[in-house]
Design an enzyme around this catalytic site. Structure first.
Site, mmCIF file in Angstrom:
data_model
loop_
_atom_site.group_PDB
_atom_site.id
_atom_site.type_symbol
_atom_site.label_atom_id
_atom_site.label_comp_id
_atom_site.label_asym_id
_atom_site.label_seq_id
_atom_site.Cartn_x
_atom_site.Cartn_y
_atom_site.Cartn_z
ATOM 1 N N TYR A 46 5.808 -14.724 10.521
ATOM 2 C CA TYR A 46 6.260 -15.283 9.288
ATOM 3 C C TYR A 46 6.978 -16.610 9.214
ATOM 4 O O TYR A 46 6.851 -17.363 8.665
ATOM 5 C CB TYR A 46 7.160 -14.208 8.588
ATOM 6 C CG TYR A 46 7.218 -14.568 7.101
ATOM 7 C CD1 TYR A 46 6.288 -14.331 6.040
ATOM 8 C CD2 TYR A 46 8.582 -14.820 6.735
ATOM 9 C CE1 TYR A 46 6.432 -14.394 4.669
ATOM 10 C CE2 TYR A 46 8.906 -15.064 5.286
ATOM 11 C CZ TYR A 46 7.931 -14.737 4.272
ATOM 12 O OH TYR A 46 8.004 -15.005 3.089
ATOM 13 N N LYS B 1 6.068 -20.261 7.931
ATOM 14 C CA LYS B 1 7.024 -20.977 6.934
ATOM 15 C C LYS B 1 7.606 -22.282 7.550
ATOM 16 O O LYS B 1 7.679 -23.118 6.741
ATOM 17 C CB LYS B 1 8.068 -20.148 6.242
ATOM 18 C CG LYS B 1 7.367 -18.857 5.676
ATOM 19 C CD LYS B 1 6.531 -19.262 4.368
ATOM 20 C CE LYS B 1 6.072 -17.953 3.275
ATOM 21 N NZ LYS B 1 5.178 -18.407 2.611
HETATM 22 N N1 LIG Z 1 9.835 -11.993 -2.242
HETATM 23 C C1 LIG Z 1 10.412 -12.679 -1.608
HETATM 24 O O1 LIG Z 1 11.542 -12.013 -1.045
HETATM 25 C C2 LIG Z 1 10.126 -14.158 -0.872
HETATM 26 C C3 LIG Z 1 11.039 -14.911 -0.301
HETATM 27 C C4 LIG Z 1 10.881 -15.962 0.326
HETATM 28 C C5 LIG Z 1 9.478 -16.381 0.206
HETATM 29 N N2 LIG Z 1 8.553 -15.681 -0.461
HETATM 30 C C6 LIG Z 1 7.309 -16.219 -0.457
HETATM 31 O O2 LIG Z 1 6.664 -16.503 -1.876
HETATM 32 C C7 LIG Z 1 5.439 -16.316 -2.056
HETATM 33 C C8 LIG Z 1 4.768 -15.210 -2.958
HETATM 34 O O3 LIG Z 1 5.548 -14.018 -2.704
HETATM 35 P P1 LIG Z 1 5.702 -12.908 -3.502
HETATM 36 O O4 LIG Z 1 7.065 -12.437 -3.142
HETATM 37 O O5 LIG Z 1 5.577 -13.217 -4.975
HETATM 38 O O6 LIG Z 1 4.596 -11.639 -3.144
HETATM 39 P P2 LIG Z 1 3.565 -10.961 -4.045
HETATM 40 O O7 LIG Z 1 3.016 -10.007 -2.820
HETATM 41 O O8 LIG Z 1 4.078 -10.374 -5.103
HETATM 42 O O9 LIG Z 1 2.538 -11.847 -4.064
HETATM 43 C C9 LIG Z 1 1.615 -12.623 -3.276
HETATM 44 C C10 LIG Z 1 0.373 -12.949 -3.875
HETATM 45 O O10 LIG Z 1 -0.452 -13.660 -2.811
HETATM 46 C C11 LIG Z 1 -1.831 -12.950 -3.082
HETATM 47 N N3 LIG Z 1 -2.478 -13.346 -1.696
HETATM 48 C C12 LIG Z 1 -2.423 -12.562 -0.568
HETATM 49 N N4 LIG Z 1 -3.183 -13.220 0.510
HETATM 50 C C13 LIG Z 1 -4.219 -14.068 -0.145
HETATM 51 C C14 LIG Z 1 -5.198 -14.762 -0.079
HETATM 52 N N5 LIG Z 1 -5.745 -14.678 1.197
HETATM 53 N N6 LIG Z 1 -5.836 -15.566 -0.971
HETATM 54 C C15 LIG Z 1 -5.149 -15.540 -1.987
HETATM 55 N N7 LIG Z 1 -4.185 -14.889 -2.653
HETATM 56 C C16 LIG Z 1 -3.664 -14.277 -1.474
HETATM 57 C C17 LIG Z 1 -1.620 -11.780 -3.048
HETATM 58 O O11 LIG Z 1 -2.659 -11.125 -3.750
HETATM 59 C C18 LIG Z 1 -0.514 -11.680 -4.204
HETATM 60 O O12 LIG Z 1 -0.855 -11.734 -5.468
HETATM 61 C C19 LIG Z 1 4.819 -15.908 -0.568
HETATM 62 O O13 LIG Z 1 4.412 -17.166 -0.022
HETATM 63 C C20 LIG Z 1 6.045 -15.471 0.162
HETATM 64 O O14 LIG Z 1 6.122 -15.687 1.332
HETATM 65 C C21 LIG Z 1 8.528 -14.283 -1.092
#
Ligand SMILES: NC(=O)c1ccc[n+]([C@@H]2O[C@H](COP(=O)([O-])OP(=O)(O)OC[C@H]3O[C@@H](n4cnc5c(N)ncnc54)[C@H](O)[C@@H]3O)[C@@H](O)[C@H]2O)c1
Length: 268
Positions: A162, A166
């Site tokens: 991961y 990133k």
């Molecule tokens: N939640 C956290 O704490 C956090 C922290 C830092 C970064 N992020 C990043 O933020 C972004 C969103 O994460 P989130 O927490 O909202 O997660 P989430 O799981 O709620 O949403 C992620 C979305 O991405 C979609 N997805 C996954 N694989 C896919 C693919 N192959 N093609 C198209 N869509 C796809 C999923 O269906 C989902 O709707 C991610 O990139 C994650 O790495 C999240």
């Protein structure tokens, strides 16, 4: 308040594509970009979820469409960007938010999991950037916003795949910013700290949707205690950063990493 002072955040007449728009940070970003006036193409592997976000936007008076995309599929991001141009007229904002998390110590990280996390979190963002940059550079304007993570700053056990993906997204962001700046296109990234979403809730939500409230509170309390602001993030906290980078409020900003992280990392 002078409304003119907020005009730089206004996206009226602009078109935004958001990947990962079915859930969490992507959904909140799609909703906020729409509330700021943009027409929004909500894209996700989860078509029902993307449609639900688009329906919510449409109810609020925003022009919104939904489309299924698998960001790992060759040509899928080109087709997505083409759809924005064909169906909504142009492309001003590309928010590459879709992502997954897979955790294991390096010694146990199998090849399939490694390939998968790189395909979604890195290759998918690269292809989204490339597709958007081609349209935006021809147009002479646009803003690309990539979703990184606090994992770029803080090495944690289990997060090699991961964190590598990133960190590479950050370098992609910076290189593309140097290429696109002279063409009028800005490229930035957001590196959120812990936000409670489907991605981070799996450890306390069972598959039938039941929440283990005691476990949830223990996780959230532990995260908050280790964060200078003593809180966990909400999807809206990250969407605010996306809106800033998407809009003219950040017209002098490119190649930068914005860190809505409660203060967990404070690099220069
Ligand atoms: N939640 C956290 O704490 C956090 C922290 C830092 C970064 N992020 C990043 O933020 C972004 C969103 O994460 P989130 O927490 O909202 O997660 P989430 O799981 O709620 O949403 C992620 C979305 O991405 C979609 N997805 C996954 N694989 C896919 C693919 N192959 N093609 C198209 N869509 C796809 C999923 O269906 C989902 O709707 C991610 O990139 C994650 O790495 C999240």
């Amino acid at each position: 308040m002078n409304p003119e002072a907020l005009a730089a955040f206004d996206l009226t007449g602009r078109v935004a594509v958001v990947t990962g728009a079915a859930s969490g940070i992507g959904r909140a970003s799609a909703e906020l970009l729409g509330a700021a006036g943009a027409a929004v193409l909500c894209a996700d592997l989860d078509l029902d979820g993307a449609q639900s976000t688009a329906a919510q936007l449409a109810e609020a008076g925003t022009r919104a469409l939904a489309r299924r995309v698998d960001v790992t599929g060759a040509g899928e991001l080109d087709a997505l960007v083409d759809a924005a141009v064909t169906d909504l007229g142009r492309l001003d904002v590309m928010a590459n938010v879709a992502g997954i998390i897979l955790q294991a110590p390096v010694v146990d990280f199998d090849d399939d999991a490694f390939d998968r996390i790189m395909a979604v979190n890195l290759t998918g963002v690269f292809r989204g950037c490339r597709a958007a940059a081609r349209v935006m550079s021809a147009q002479g304007s646009g803003s690309i916003v990539n979703m990184a993570s606090a994992a770029i700053d803080t090495p944690s056990p289990g997060l090699a795949g991961y964190g590598m993906a990133k960190a590479a997204v950050v370098q992609l962001t910076r290189v593309l910013a140097t290429e696109m700046g002279p063409l009028g296109v800005r490229v930035n990234a957001v590196a959120p700290g812990f936000v409670e979403t489907a991605m981070t809730s799996r450890r306390f939500v069972s598959t039938d949707g039941t929440v283990d409230e005691a476990h949830r509170q223990a996780v959230l309390d532990a995260v908050a205690r280790s964060t200078p602001l003593r809180m966990v993030g909400r999807p809206e906290d990250i969407a605010h950063a996306v809106l800033y980078l998407a809009s003219d409020a950040s017209r002098f900003v490119t190649g930068q990493i914005v860190r809505p992280n409660g203060g967990v990392a404070m690099p220069w």
